[in-house]
Design an enzyme around this catalytic site. Structure first.
Site, mmCIF file in Angstrom:
data_model
loop_
_atom_site.group_PDB
_atom_site.id
_atom_site.type_symbol
_atom_site.label_atom_id
_atom_site.label_comp_id
_atom_site.label_asym_id
_atom_site.label_seq_id
_atom_site.Cartn_x
_atom_site.Cartn_y
_atom_site.Cartn_z
ATOM 1 C CG HIS A 28 3.893 2.813 -5.204
ATOM 2 N ND1 HIS A 28 2.768 2.252 -5.772
ATOM 3 C CD2 HIS A 28 4.943 2.306 -5.909
ATOM 4 C CE1 HIS A 28 3.111 1.496 -6.783
ATOM 5 N NE2 HIS A 28 4.440 1.497 -6.883
ATOM 6 C CG HIS A 31 3.471 -1.894 -4.025
ATOM 7 N ND1 HIS A 31 4.324 -0.832 -4.171
ATOM 8 C CD2 HIS A 31 3.922 -2.858 -4.867
ATOM 9 C CE1 HIS A 31 5.262 -1.130 -5.055
ATOM 10 N NE2 HIS A 31 5.042 -2.348 -5.497
#
Ligand code: PAF
Length: 282
Positions: A28, A31
């Site tokens: 997501h 990250h």
């Protein structure tokens, strides 16, 4: 996207001295922000995706943990990651999973992963598995710098102390902490948020609200009570909602030194964690 599943290919000249973002996939924007930070010094960035069986307890969500490699690669491609390392289990645990679990259980972990009574108490086998896999990934990738989100704050502190305690193994590797990325409403981004039913998403905001409400409390007991009350009011089951020394994660009596508020709570079948730095009052 360059996908590497054979660890021998990590020694390609264009990947040497890389920056490293270890993940379990289901990527997501949080990250994504780690990859962006890892790119700033011009080193190649390797992202690993490995759902690590040894860090899940027997009644935890290993089987249902989301595996979304195509979507993960689509997220990474425009961010300029040089390669994604997707090792098979045998590359990480060549002696098999039973042996790996035994090894994880026998590891001597830094005190920050055994003493505080936080994740270490709620998930007793978790940090052994984390330390084992992260050490193994560092051995294979040999990065110059490794990037970890503050969302998993006790994990971050464990890895910092593990690396600092074993320079013989990890060399000059630098562990870089990165701030938690939140949705516009304050919810900390997490791969596990996708377990939340639409009506649970509102209740999940209780964690970030609790941290905000407690942020400027002048007494530790007040901060802890405010956090619990906020979680209760939203129908969450609190596992812990505490203020701790930001380095050792041990209990504190005041706010003269850097402290961290940390929460773990259950919402239905989903376990959520969050944390934030508290104000220092001198
Ligand atoms: O934070 C995670 O995603 C995992 O615990 C890690 C560090 C990749 C180890 O499996």
């Amino acid at each position: 996207m360059r996908i590497i599943d054979d660890p021998n290919l990590l020694s390609a000249p264009d990947l040497c001295g890389c920056n490293f973002v270890p993940t379990m996939g289901a990527l997501h924007a949080g990250h994504g922000s780690l990859v962006e930070r890892a790119r700033v010094d011009g080193r190649p960035v390797i992202v690993s995706i490995f759902v690590n069986p040894t860090q899940f307890g027997p009644r935890e969500d290993y089987a249902r943990y989301p595996r979304t490699l195509d979507a993960d690669c689509a997220l990474l491609e425009p961010l300029g990651a040089a390669a994604v390392f997707v090792p098979p289990v045998e590359a990480i645990y060549p002696r098999g999973l039973d042996a790996a679990r035994e090894e994880a259980a026998a590891l001597a972990l830094p005190e920050v992963a055994t003493k505080p009574g936080l994740e270490d108490a709620c998930r007793p086998t978790h940090f052994g598995g984390v330390a084992l896999v992260v050490g193994r990934l560092f051995d294979l990738v040999r990065p110059a710098r490794a990037f970890f989100g503050e969302k998993d704050y006790q994990q971050l502190r464990l890895i910092e102390d593990m690396v600092a305690a074993d320079r013989g193994r990890f060399g000059a590797l630098e562990v870089v902490p990165c701030p938690t990325v939140r949705e516009g409403n304050g919810l900390a981004m997490s791969s596990r948020n996708r377990y939340l039913a639409p009506e649970e998403r509102d209740a999940a905001l209780a964690l970030s609200r609790a941290l905000q409400i407690a942020h400027s409390a002048q007494r530790v007991a007040t901060a802890e009570r405010l956090m619990r009350d906020t979680l209760d009011a939203h129908g969450l089951e609190t596992e812990y909602a505490v203020v701790r020394d930001a380095r050792t994660l041990l209990p504190v009596t005041g706010f003269e030194r850097p402290t961290r508020a940390l929460i773990a709570a259950r919402l239905g079948s989903t376990r959520l964690i969050d944390n934030a730095a508290m104000t220092v009052w001198r």
